[in-house]
Each structure stands twice: as C-alpha cells, then as structure tokens.
Design an enzyme around this catalytic site. Structure first.
Site, PDB file in Angstrom:
ATOM      1  N   GLY A 222      29.707 -37.494  57.074  1.00 46.62           N
ATOM      2  CA  GLY A 222      29.629 -36.692  55.556  1.00 46.62           C
ATOM      3  C   GLY A 222      29.582 -36.747  54.578  1.00 46.62           C
ATOM      4  CB  ALA A 223      27.468 -38.676  52.993  1.00 40.30           C
TER       5      ALA A 223
ATOM      6  CB  ALA B 150      30.928 -31.699  47.979  1.00 40.50           C
TER       7      ALA B 150
ATOM      8  N   GLY C 250      32.767 -36.130  50.873  1.00 32.69           N
ATOM      9  CA  GLY C 250      32.456 -37.382  51.002  1.00 32.69           C
ATOM     10  C   GLY C 250      31.599 -38.086  50.341  1.00 32.69           C
TER      11      GLY C 250
ATOM     12  CE  LYS D 254      42.561 -28.353  48.034  1.00 28.91           C
ATOM     13  NZ  LYS D 254      41.769 -28.853  48.735  1.00 28.91           N
TER      14      LYS D 254
ATOM     15  CG  ASN E 293      42.572 -23.805  50.278  1.00 23.21           C
ATOM     16  OD1 ASN E 293      41.836 -23.305  49.501  1.00 23.21           O
ATOM     17  ND2 ASN E 293      42.311 -25.079  50.770  1.00 23.21           N
TER      18      ASN E 293
ATOM     19  CD  GLU F 136      36.402 -25.687  55.541  1.00 20.74           C
ATOM     20  OE1 GLU F 136      36.554 -26.451  55.725  1.00 20.74           O
ATOM     21  OE2 GLU F 136      35.882 -25.182  54.424  1.00 20.74           O
TER      22      GLU F 136
END
Length: 325
Positions: free
Chosen positions: A7-8, A10, A12, A204, A208, A285
């Site tokens: 998962g490259a 932002a 990654g 965190k 969120n 998400e």
C-alpha cells in the site's frame, strides 16, 4: 534486511522512499497510475528541505514479489481482509507484519490479558479472516503520526511529523522490533519502541473517533471543530466515553481531553482524512475509527450515547453516498 510496503499511498510511499533512500532493500505494492509512475520514473518524495527520487521494485501483484523480513501494511483497515493472501506470501516463513494504519488494529486483543484476551473485533476483522490468515504472533504495531499526501502519481508530499511509534503486542523489546526501529531511525524517522503501544493507539484514536466523523458530517476543519463551542463540547463528550472504553481495554490516558482537542486545533485549517475521503468519493474508514470503539464498548457494557449517535449519522450518510457497505 528486505522490506515490502503493501500500500504505497501517502504514508506507505513516504515510508518506502525514506527506507529505500537509506539503503534498505524495499519493494512496494501499488496500483493504477501511481504504480505506473513509480515503474517509469521512480518514487519521488518531496520534503521541506528538497526532493528525492528512488528506484524500487513495484507491482500490483504481491505474489510477484519476493518475501520480506518486514511487510509494512499501509492499507486502510477495510482493505486488509482482501489482501491477506498477498500479505501471507510476502511475509514468508518468518517475516513480521507491521500494521501502519489508523484506528483499532485487528490484533488488539492478542496478549492483552484480562477478560477480553483474544476476542476478535468484527468491525476490523470480519469473521477473523486476518487473525486466522496472518496470525497475531506476526504483528508489530505501528502508530502513524505523519501527515502526507499523493501530490501526483508517483509523487509523495510530506507535510508534517516523522514519528512512527512501534511496539510488540506483548510489550517486550524483541530483537525484530528493535531491528526495525534502528532501520527506521537510520532512515531519518522517529521510531521509538513503546512498551505500552496500546496507550499510544488510544491517544491517536481518541481524536480520530470523534474529529473524523464530526468533520465528515459538518465539513469543519480541525481548527473549526476545536473553536466552535458546540462541536468542541460534542467531541469532549465523545472523548470522555472513548476514554472509559480504552481504560476498560487496558489503556492509560495521560493527557487531558481539552489539551488533546487543543493540539488538534493547533494544526489549523486541516481536513481530517475522513473528510478528505468524503470529498473525493472514497470509502470512509468508519469501522476502524468508530465502529470498533463501539464494539469494544459493547464488550465492556459501556453505554456511549454520543459515540453511538454520531456513528449512526456518519454510517447512514456514508451508505447513502455509496461510501460504506
């Protein structure tokens, strides 16, 4: 060591570029125009002090890549289940899986101790497919603090922070987590090994679970949420409920709620990831950030009326827009 970033996007992409630049053997799983740009011109990372370009192996088929010592999974939580076969291949016989994502990780109850030990959290691991397919003993936790974005295909723009908190579910300083920490630090990142990573996860998640859905419902930035009396009060109530859930799940909160809200507001006119996804028509998400907290509240028999109400609103909105199942 060999590292594969699955998962490259932002975050990654930021990790992959930093690690590859430092001399590590890095491959990435990417897709679409982003993958084609990486293959053609390399992966570009833009930071405040300049730009670097790295060449690395990239594919949209994880089975085409060699197994790695570490598989850094930088997918969003709802994407992980479908990726299990590829992740399993990439970690080979002894590789570790580093969960670099927001929200409640699928391994959270592994080695937790107490009454919730090894209970599966359906919201982030439907049917236990990830737990059974990968195995929680392979997991290294990672709390992601940096902000970054894909400026254009193949180009990552780093915005703020270089910190990635690492930790074993058991809390020990294993050889594998220390080795990874040293590699990330050598790459110019802050990567402390934390003995109580669940505390950091909740620090965190605390923000969120309220800032994200409230921003997606209202369109407000973090600065606006922190300074609007009504929205701030709502978030404060949600965070108070989340704190009770986190403590029931073994976490400690060492920061005052208002200081946590002030810290978020200090980032300025920043849009949360959920608001950005909403505006771009991407799946939200919700499950990892909110539904999982409510599921844990049910385990601990904690009411959480404010969290439940906001969850009902954002889940309904997302479903009506086709952005949540």
């Amino acid at each position: 060591m060999r590292i594969c970033v699955y998962g490259a996007g932002a975050i990654g992409g930021y990790l992959a570029a930093k690690l590859a630049r430092s001399g590590q053997d890095v491959s990435v799983v990417a897709r679409g125009a982003h993958l084609e740009a990486i293959r053609k011109d390399g992966l570009v990372l833009r930071e405040k002090d300049g730009e670097v370009r790295v060449r690395l192996e990239a594919s949209d088929d994880p089975l085409a890549l060699q197994p790695a010592d570490y598989v850094i999974v930088a997918l969003k939580a709802h994407q992980v289940t479908a990726a299990v076969p590829g992740i399993r291949h990439l970690c080979g016989a002894e590789g570790a899986v580093v969960t670099a994502a927001n929200g409640v990780p699928w391994w959270y109850t592994y080695a937790l101790g107490g009454p919730f030990e090894s209970l599966r959290i359906e919201a982030v691991d439907p049917g236990g497919a990830i737990w059974d397919g990968i195995g929680p003993d392979r997991a290294i936790g990672c709390v992601v603090w940096p902000a970054a974005e894909i400026a254009a295909p193949g180009i990552i723009q780093h915005i703020a922070s270089e910190r990635f908190d690492l930790g074993e579910p058991q809390g020990d300083r294993s050889e594998r987590v220390v080795r990874l920490s040293k590699a990330m630090i050598a790459a110019g990142l802050k990567a402390p090994v934390r003995p109580r990573l669940r505390d950091d996860i909740w620090t965190k998640l605390w923000g969120n679970c309220c800032f994200n859905p409230v921003s997606a419902l209202t369109g407000a930035t973090l600065e606006q949420i922190a300074t609007d009396p009504g929205l701030r009060a709502l978030c404060r109530r949600m965070m108070s409920e989340a704190e009770m859930v986190g403590e029931a799940m073994g976490a400690r909160f060492l920061l005052d709620i208002d200081k946590r809200i002030d810290a978020a507001g200090a980032t300025g006119a920043h849009k949360t990831s959920m608001l950005q996804d909403l505006e771009r028509g991407r799946p939200l998400e919700i499950d990892a950030l909110v539904t999982a907290v409510i599921e844990m509240a049910d385990m601990a028999e904690i009411p959480c009326p404010n969290l439940r109400s906001v969850h009902a609103l954002i889940a309904s909105k997302a479903r009506l827009l086709g952005l949540h199942p």
